[in-house]
Design an enzyme around this catalytic site. Structure first.
Site, PDB file in Angstrom:
ATOM      1  N   ASP A  60     -44.772  -9.728  27.388  1.00 42.83           N
ATOM      2  CA  ASP A  60     -44.849  -9.483  25.941  1.00 42.83           C
ATOM      3  C   ASP A  60     -43.656 -10.106  25.200  1.00 42.83           C
ATOM      4  O   ASP A  60     -43.781 -10.532  24.058  1.00 42.83           O
ATOM      5  CB  ASP A  60     -44.854  -7.978  25.671  1.00 42.83           C
ATOM      6  CG  ASP A  60     -45.854  -7.231  26.554  1.00 42.83           C
ATOM      7  OD1 ASP A  60     -46.813  -6.683  26.012  1.00 42.83           O
ATOM      8  OD2 ASP A  60     -45.684  -7.238  27.788  1.00 42.83           O
TER       9      ASP A  60
ATOM     10  N   HIS B 176     -45.777  -3.603  26.427  1.00 40.77           N
ATOM     11  CA  HIS B 176     -45.436  -3.801  27.842  1.00 40.77           C
ATOM     12  C   HIS B 176     -46.682  -3.968  28.692  1.00 40.77           C
ATOM     13  O   HIS B 176     -46.665  -3.722  29.886  1.00 40.77           O
ATOM     14  CB  HIS B 176     -44.620  -2.616  28.377  1.00 40.77           C
ATOM     15  CG  HIS B 176     -43.253  -2.497  27.791  1.00 40.77           C
ATOM     16  ND1 HIS B 176     -43.035  -1.985  26.543  1.00 40.77           N
ATOM     17  CD2 HIS B 176     -42.037  -2.829  28.273  1.00 40.77           C
ATOM     18  CE1 HIS B 176     -41.739  -1.999  26.279  1.00 40.77           C
ATOM     19  NE2 HIS B 176     -41.111  -2.513  27.315  1.00 40.77           N
TER      20      HIS B 176
ATOM     21  N   GLU C 220     -33.992 -14.048  24.322  1.00 41.79           N
ATOM     22  CA  GLU C 220     -35.128 -14.769  24.907  1.00 41.79           C
ATOM     23  C   GLU C 220     -35.134 -16.257  24.561  1.00 41.79           C
ATOM     24  O   GLU C 220     -35.455 -17.092  25.414  1.00 41.79           O
ATOM     25  CB  GLU C 220     -36.453 -14.123  24.480  1.00 41.79           C
ATOM     26  CG  GLU C 220     -36.743 -12.784  25.147  1.00 41.79           C
ATOM     27  CD  GLU C 220     -36.082 -11.591  24.463  1.00 41.79           C
ATOM     28  OE1 GLU C 220     -35.372 -11.801  23.457  1.00 41.79           O
ATOM     29  OE2 GLU C 220     -36.275 -10.455  24.911  1.00 41.79           O
TER      30      GLU C 220
END
Lengths: 357, 322
Positions: free
Chosen positions: B85, B127, B60
């Site tokens: 998230d 999630h 990420e």
């Protein structure tokens, strides 16, 4: 693996293939930029001690050969994300010492006009994207610069610098891995200056970081970070490789931080014998001695640098402090970004754009 | 005009931007041949190639960081987190690098961060989140949250054209449940401009994303009262004038969001109203939100946490009777 306190760089003597491509004037320029970096940082430290530099003062004493040798290889259209120990790279790209001093004093005329301090800057107009304090955050960003070059099929290179401590951080792994997977045109310069603040290498990693390059699928090269020509040679080779689609290179330059982490740090954690070992290998003194032995005149450079610093300091001290009424301005952009081209003093680039590279 | 789902409208928006400008590209996990975890990027790799629809490693920080670098170098990246998230894993690059870039260096970062958000389908604590308020404490980021297919496409265009990092909160619960007319071709829905989803004169419900539809359903037939529903559309910077105009008109306000309560977008809207429209109020400003708990997995627990139609109806009734 040797313990860090007993680790002078154990390096093979380097052949100077690329250095042979350096003209006499190039080599004088390498020395001049190292002298200019040291003189600018010494002046900044003086201003700090006079109370003119808010916060603390951070410099790259002893690491001049790393930033100067590596940035000297860059072409005008290459891009750089420079670390706080690498003032020489900023100077090579074209930032004047006066703007650096104004930056450190938080004045208008400094590269960030007082928005950020000390070495947290990069002049977008000269193709630089300034670092943030979190390290090595600029490694993923430099991957993005390289990604843009790759997608547009441009023969350009992104270069970024970080320290030994950064190799312990997850973002370092993410950047290395992405660069390897996409074979990005990027050059990672790891300056192993033996300490991450007070933490020695042996507490940062169990495997010498240069060895990890192979596991990411690209070249890792260790060089004597106190030999400006050796650093230059490694960087020039890495840039050439990146430009022709050969992918990333990790260059690990072995050096020593000869000042504290910041001016507030007395380095009491550094064993005196280690400090003395590196003091005897000062990158400026050794290079100047080498040039002298080859009959090159260098004394005039000292004089020119001293004069430059006088002029630039005067300019910086005449810069005003920023108007408090402007503190909330500029949070959001209204125009698209424009990264300009940097200076590229290596004679190879004289009169050429990177498109000729 | 063709009728598209909310999800198809996002895809249409991405496709239009990529056709319009070849510096626009997408990056994220599984977005290429697979078409993304929710199939939002389906068909894009086939049309634009794997280079412009890049299947990144699971990284990420590198996804966000690479988007920042490409953006300052003249590209217009659209990065995807598989679920909003997971932006926590790339948080540093957003709040420290992207957000502060222009203020510090005068260097714009024109990137879009797609964040599939929201609950309602037993996604559990990792999630289902609505992390939009996290980013309002990092000046320099813009945040949008479309509630209709039309806005999903138009706000994507505006987000891509904006020279700042724009977080695009796309509500997963709306992906395939919501259909609506969407114009062909490119158009932009202006940033920082509320939409009045239904006009009314007695009370205003302020919401965004999926909760706009909860608000509409709850107040469709509320004892004949004229309830105005204001869709924020952009959460940062807020359209303060648009919000205040409705408050001054109705004098009673319910602020509704799916995100947790404390320091949420609703708290900011309430503070704005208290500061700027106190004299216009004819009752306390009321919040209906998720309580300050993680989003639980099991359906009865999740229903107990996410704001429901009945709760909104009760809150409006009570305020109308104040």
């Amino acid at each position: 693996m040797a313990t860090p306190t007993a680790r002078p760089a154990q390096l093979e003597p380097r052949e100077r293939d690329t250095a042979a491509q350096l003209t006499v004037e190039d080599r004088r320029e390498l020395l001049r930029y190292m002298l200019l970096m040291r003189a600018t940082e010494e002046r900044a430290l003086g201003l700090y001690r006079q109370g003119k530099v808010p916060g603390s003062h951070y410099d790259g004493r002893g690491q001049e050969a790393v930033s100067v040798g590596s940035a000297f290889a860059l072409s005008p259209r290459d891009r750089a994300c420079i670390l706080h120990r690498d003032l020489g790279a900023h100077l090579i790209r074209g930032v004047t010492p006066g703007r650096v001093l104004a930056q450190m004093m938080g004045r208008v005329g400094g590269v960030t006009n007082g928005r950020d301090g000390n070495m947290h800057f990069g002049d977008p107009g000269l193709g630089c994207v300034g670092m943030v304090s979190m390290l090595p955050d600029m490694a993923p960003v430099a991957c993005g610069l390289a990604l843009a070059f790759q997608m547009r099929r441009e023969p350009r290179v992104a270069m970024t610098w970080f320290g030994d401590g950064s190799t312990a951080n997850g973002q370092w792994h993410e950047a290395m891995n992405v660069a390897g997977v996409r074979r990005l045109p990027i050059v990672f310069i790891l300056e192993n200056n033996q300490y991450a603040y007070s933490t020695p290498n042996e507490l940062e990693f169990a495997v010498d970081p240069v060895e990890r390059a192979a596991t990411y699928g690209f070249a890792g090269v260790k060089v004597d970070g106190n030999d400006v020509e050796a650093v230059f040679q490694a960087a020039a080779e890495a840039c050439d490789r990146a430009r022709v689609g050969g992918g990333p290179t990790l260059i690990q330059a072995e050096t020593m931080r000869m000042h504290g982490h910041g001016a507030h740090d007395d380095m009491s954690y550094v064993p005196p014998e280690l400090f003395e070992h590196w003091a005897a290998r000062d990158p400026i003194e050794t290079f100047e001695k080498r040039l002298g032995e080859e009959g090159l005149e260098t004394e005039s450079l000292h004089k020119a640098v001293a004069e430059t610093l006088e002029r630039e300091t005067e300019w910086a001290l005449a810069c005003p402090m920023p108007d408090p009424a402007t503190a909330a301005e500029g949070v959001f952009a209204t125009e698209d970004p424009v990264l300009g081209d940097g200076h590229a003093p290596w004679s190879r680039w004289s009169g050429r754009a990177a498109t000729d590279a | 005009m063709p009728e598209l789902t909310y999800l198809e409208a996002i895809t249409d928006g991405l496709r239009e931007e990529m056709r319009h400008d070849e510096s626009v590209f997408c990056l994220g996990q599984d977005i290429g041949n697979f078409g993304g975890a929710f199939k939002v990027t389906e068909g894009l790799a086939a049309e634009f190639g794997r280079d412009r629809v890049w299947d990144t490693p699971l990284a990420e920080s590198a996804i966000v960081g690479a988007a920042v670098g490409a953006a300052v170098e003249g590209m217009r990246p659209i990065a995807e987190m598989q679920f909003s998230d997971f932006i926590a894993c790339g948080f540093d690059q957003l709040v420290n690098v992207a957000a502060k870039m222009h203020y510090r260096q005068g260097l714009a970062v024109p990137m879009v961060m797609r964040l599939p958000s929201g609950g309602g389908f037993s996604g559990g604590p990792f999630h289902s989140q609505n992390p939009e308020a996290w980013f309002l404490q990092a000046p320099g980021l813009k945040v949008v949250a479309p509630s209709t297919p039309e806005d999903a496409k138009g706000l994507m265009a505006s987000a891509v054209r904006d020279p700042n990092p724009v977080l695009y909160m796309e509500h997963k619960h709306l992906y395939r449940r919501l259909r609506g007319e969407v114009a062909d071709g490119r158009y932009e829905t202006p940033l920082s401009q509320v939409r009045v989803a239904r006009e009314g004169s007695e009370l205003t419900v302020i919401a965004y994303g999926a909760m706009v539809h909860t608000a509409l359903e709850a107040t469709e037939d509320l004892d004949g009262a004229g309830i105005e529903v204001v869709d924020l559309r952009t959460l940062c910077p807020l359209d303060t004038e648009g919000i205040l105009a409705s408050v001054r008109k109705t004098s009673k306000v319910v602020v509704l969001h799916e995100a947790t309560r404390s320091c949420g977008i609703g708290a900011e809207v309430c503070a704005l109203i208290a500061e700027e429209a106190f004299e216009d109020l004819d009752g306390p400003v009321v919040r209906v939100t998720a309580p300050d708990v993680p989003i639980p997995f099991s359906p009865p627990l999740e229903r107990a946490v996410l704001p429901q139609v009945d709760q909104v109806r009760d809150a409006c009734r009570e305020l109308l009777g104040y």
